[in-house]
Motif scaffolding. Sequence first.
Motif, PDB file in Angstrom:
ATOM      1  N   ARG A   1     -89.545 -45.940  89.652  1.00 57.88           N
ATOM      2  CA  ARG A   1     -90.592 -46.959  89.793  1.00 57.88           C
ATOM      3  C   ARG A   1     -90.156 -48.306  89.231  1.00 57.88           C
ATOM      4  N   GLU A   2     -89.439 -48.294  88.090  1.00 57.84           N
ATOM      5  CA  GLU A   2     -89.006 -49.563  87.498  1.00 57.84           C
ATOM      6  C   GLU A   2     -88.054 -50.308  88.438  1.00 57.84           C
ATOM      7  N   LEU A   3     -87.083 -49.579  89.060  1.00 55.69           N
ATOM      8  CA  LEU A   3     -86.147 -50.224  89.980  1.00 55.69           C
ATOM      9  C   LEU A   3     -86.876 -50.758  91.221  1.00 55.69           C
ATOM     10  N   ALA A   4     -87.823 -49.959  91.784  1.00 58.29           N
ATOM     11  CA  ALA A   4     -88.545 -50.390  92.995  1.00 58.29           C
ATOM     12  C   ALA A   4     -89.421 -51.612  92.717  1.00 58.29           C
ATOM     13  N   GLU A   5     -90.058 -51.666  91.544  1.00 54.69           N
ATOM     14  CA  GLU A   5     -90.926 -52.801  91.217  1.00 54.69           C
ATOM     15  C   GLU A   5     -90.131 -54.096  91.102  1.00 54.69           C
ATOM     16  N   ARG A   6     -88.922 -54.048  90.500  1.00 52.44           N
ATOM     17  CA  ARG A   6     -88.108 -55.266  90.381  1.00 52.44           C
ATOM     18  C   ARG A   6     -87.668 -55.776  91.763  1.00 52.44           C
ATOM     19  N   LEU A   7     -87.243 -54.848  92.631  1.00 56.07           N
ATOM     20  CA  LEU A   7     -86.819 -55.252  93.958  1.00 56.07           C
ATOM     21  C   LEU A   7     -87.987 -55.856  94.760  1.00 56.07           C
ATOM     22  N   GLU A   8     -89.181 -55.278  94.621  1.00 56.41           N
ATOM     23  CA  GLU A   8     -90.347 -55.772  95.341  1.00 56.41           C
ATOM     24  C   GLU A   8     -90.776 -57.144  94.832  1.00 56.41           C
ATOM     25  N   ARG A   9     -90.657 -57.385  93.512  1.00 56.61           N
ATOM     26  CA  ARG A   9     -91.037 -58.692  92.961  1.00 56.61           C
ATOM     27  C   ARG A   9     -90.159 -59.803  93.533  1.00 56.61           C
ATOM     28  N   LEU A  10     -88.830 -59.543  93.637  1.00 54.34           N
ATOM     29  CA  LEU A  10     -87.933 -60.562  94.202  1.00 54.34           C
ATOM     30  C   LEU A  10     -88.307 -60.882  95.663  1.00 54.34           C
ATOM     31  N   ARG A  11     -88.589 -59.850  96.476  1.00 53.03           N
ATOM     32  CA  ARG A  11     -88.952 -60.082  97.862  1.00 53.03           C
ATOM     33  C   ARG A  11     -90.289 -60.848  97.977  1.00 53.03           C
ATOM     34  N   SER A  12     -91.263 -60.492  97.159  1.00 51.10           N
ATOM     35  CA  SER A  12     -92.577 -61.140  97.201  1.00 51.10           C
ATOM     36  C   SER A  12     -92.498 -62.607  96.821  1.00 51.10           C
ATOM     37  N   LEU A  13     -91.698 -62.939  95.783  1.00 45.93           N
ATOM     38  CA  LEU A  13     -91.580 -64.337  95.361  1.00 45.93           C
ATOM     39  C   LEU A  13     -90.965 -65.192  96.469  1.00 45.93           C
ATOM     40  N   ALA A  14     -89.971 -64.650  97.161  1.00 46.24           N
ATOM     41  CA  ALA A  14     -89.336 -65.415  98.227  1.00 46.24           C
ATOM     42  C   ALA A  14     -90.316 -65.666  99.385  1.00 46.24           C
ATOM     43  N   GLU A  15     -91.105 -64.650  99.770  1.00 50.77           N
ATOM     44  CA  GLU A  15     -92.064 -64.820 100.866  1.00 50.77           C
ATOM     45  C   GLU A  15     -93.153 -65.821 100.501  1.00 50.77           C
ATOM     46  N   ARG A  16     -93.669 -65.737  99.301  1.00 54.95           N
ATOM     47  CA  ARG A  16     -94.731 -66.663  98.884  1.00 54.95           C
ATOM     48  C   ARG A  16     -94.231 -68.098  98.833  1.00 54.95           C
ATOM     49  N   ARG A  17     -93.004 -68.302  98.349  1.00 51.45           N
ATOM     50  CA  ARG A  17     -92.465 -69.656  98.274  1.00 51.45           C
ATOM     51  C   ARG A  17     -92.328 -70.255  99.673  1.00 51.45           C
ATOM     52  N   GLY A  18     -91.863 -69.475 100.644  1.00 50.68           N
ATOM     53  CA  GLY A  18     -91.729 -70.008 101.996  1.00 50.68           C
ATOM     54  C   GLY A  18     -93.078 -70.389 102.603  1.00 50.68           C
ATOM     55  N   ALA A  19     -94.105 -69.514 102.394  1.00 50.64           N
ATOM     56  CA  ALA A  19     -95.429 -69.817 102.946  1.00 50.64           C
ATOM     57  C   ALA A  19     -96.027 -71.070 102.318  1.00 50.64           C
ATOM     58  N   LEU A  20     -95.860 -71.258 100.992  1.00 52.03           N
ATOM     59  CA  LEU A  20     -96.419 -72.436 100.318  1.00 52.03           C
ATOM     60  C   LEU A  20     -95.723 -73.721 100.754  1.00 52.03           C
TER      61      LEU A  20
END
Length: 843
Positions: free
Chosen positions: A289-308
């Motif tokens: 779970r710790e490894l999956a959460e870190r990978l998901e946070r990086l992907r989410s930050l990139a998507e949100r930055r592009g939309a903003l």
Amino acid sequence: MIVEELELKSWRGYRSATTFRFDDGLNLLIGPNEAGKSTLFEAISRALFDRHSSRTAELRRIRPLGSSLGPEVALVVRAHGQRFRVVKRFLDQARAELWAERGDRFELDHEGDRADEHIRRLLQGDPPRGASRPAQRGLGHALWYLQRDDAIPQKAWHDALRDGLRGLLRVSLSSPEQDAVLRLVEEEYRASFTATGRPSARGELFALGRDLPQIDADLAARRDEIARAERYREELQGIETRAESVAGEVDAARKALADLECLIEESVAVLEAQRHSRERLEVAERGRRELAERLERLRSLAERRGALEESTRVSAEREEQLRSLVRDHRRTAERHARRWEEELVPRLEDVRTRVADLRSKLRIEQLVREQRVLAAKLERARELAARLRAIESEPLLRSGPSDPEIAEARQLAERSRMLFEAAEASAARVSFEFSGGVEIEARPETKVDVERREHLVTRPTAFRLGDLGTVRVRSGDDAVARLDLEAREHARALNRLCQSHRVPDLPQLEELGAQRRRVEARRQEVETRLAELTEGEGLEAEERRLREVGQELADLERRSPQTVLPGLEGWAEERTLEQIWQLEEREKRFDRAVKEERDAEQRAQQACLQKNEELVAASQRTASLQSEVLGLRRQEAEEVRATSALGDLAAALAVAEEAVAQARSEVERRTREVAERYERPRRERAGVIERLGRSETELARLRGERTDRLARIEEVAASSLDARIGDLEARRDTVGRRLEVVERRAQAAKLLRELLGNLQNAQADELSAPVLEIVNPWLELLTGRDYAELMLDDQLLPRGLVSARYDEPLPLDSLSYGSYEQIVILLRLAIGVLLSREERQLV
């Protein structure tokens, strides 16, 4: 009704006798708070509607502070073409008096409760149970709007208001015969039903309908008791058989429980192995779970930055478009303002000045013609006034019976007849048959059915049978005696009423009332012709109008001495009217042009303000989006630095997934082993314990039921039921026959009331038209023509407005409280105007 004089004593702040006299027309009361203005209105209401014998808390608060004085009030009023004096004293030594003016002095007509009743009739009010309420004020329900009253009633105006409007507008009959029929139908309906249509708890229909099911229930219960004893014997045999079977089930369950206890003791070791497997699975899943959460946070930050970043670009473009629109709207508003202020308004004022000059020339000729017409009309009005005074001097108007008294007499006669018939229908019937002649004497006397030779007994009666002895008979029903007594009381009241007018019976009383109505009709005809001729304002108003016309004509002639040359009057007036019409058309065009330019200016200003607000909001949104983009970029950089020491996150995540799969497989294997060797014996033991408990409970219950059935069989056998069933069947037959009679009569009254109600509802729609003819012009003046029409429901209550601009109905909730209250006052004043056509009313 008009109040001329009010006298208070020992009433709140008025300890000593204080008299107030009122002028005709408008009376304005001015004073500081707590000066006693509201006390005057309270005293008028209490004097006209409250019972003098009432001792409610509202009346006790009227006493001056720190005293035990009895509040007193005296009113001099003018109503129904006559002056009255009303005197009431409350609480201590309470009394009520009604004086009527005859000649040049007041004479006492009624006292006590009789005075209360006649005083309330001045405004057709209802008798209160305690302190009077607005809904009991009769016509005053609409004409009086006192402090703490509701703006409009919750459901409907008082019936007296609707009856008054019907009589004035001639949309329905208003004869005493109709009123008597309506009252009789309502009384008959209320004897069996409530106002909501349910059976009345005090009526005979409700009592019989309640008694009959109770008798049926008692009869069925007695029959059920006999059948139940038989069922108890059959059930006792089944209970004993079932108890033997359940005892065998208890023994088998106890043996199976002992075997399962041995197996459970041998299966404890498998639980410890299962616990170790689950601990290893939890450690593996936590790492994954710790490894999956870190990978998901990086992907989410990139998507949100592009939309903003995309939203920031769109917001900046919208901001520039709004800034251009604001400049355009501001220039448009300035252009419209210059045109109506500098060009249209001066031309409009010039046209209005020319129209006023032309109208003053026409007014002189109109006033000359009006002066001649008024002089002729005043002469005719004086002749009618002389005829009216001659008719009013006839003595029959004062001494003859009034319509309410005739209606009361008819109601007493009809009620007495109905009560006698009801008493005879329910009376006991007694007959005697002797082989020889025996003289029968009844005391008190009874009514005899000649055909059947039966005596109708409505009260305790003694029959003397010659020398044989005396037989005493009672009807057994107190209601019959009450009906007979009430019928005789109504007959005596009718006789007293006829004697008060010196006539022997009801037909002659009705003839005397008809003579009075004919005289009143002649007076009404002359009054109507005089009111139509003077438009309801009287001779003084006409004379005043004639003087005003002469004064206005003299003033205009002084200001405009030039007149039209002889022979050219018609041509000059025609040309002047044509010029006025042309100038008024130009004035209307200029008015419309000014209004259109002002509306265009307001729309442009409003659009400018709206777009400016949108511009400010867009600027704020752009700045906010830019700030969020910068924050996301910083978070993304920090997350990359934090995870750089782990190497390839995807590969590490794959290894962790494999470890989790192996640990989960081992846990599943251990779980199956626990379910087979540990949980299954415990489930079986729980099932056996449950079956054992049920069987033991069932066995105890069956033993208790056996004892209960034996006791019930003995109880039923000890009670004698046959005689009780016979009595109940006889009583049910009597009550059932009476219920059929009462139900047919009640349903007939209900149907007749519904038919009369449908007729009155159809007539109610015609009442709102005259009210709206008065209210709607006032509504336009009040609202500056924003609203064109007030909408009323079938109860003459406001339910909405029609917008003049959009021609659409609007609910009253859309108005401010002040406008809503003013519109309600206009409605009340319009009703007052209609009710004052026949006689002036206190508003």
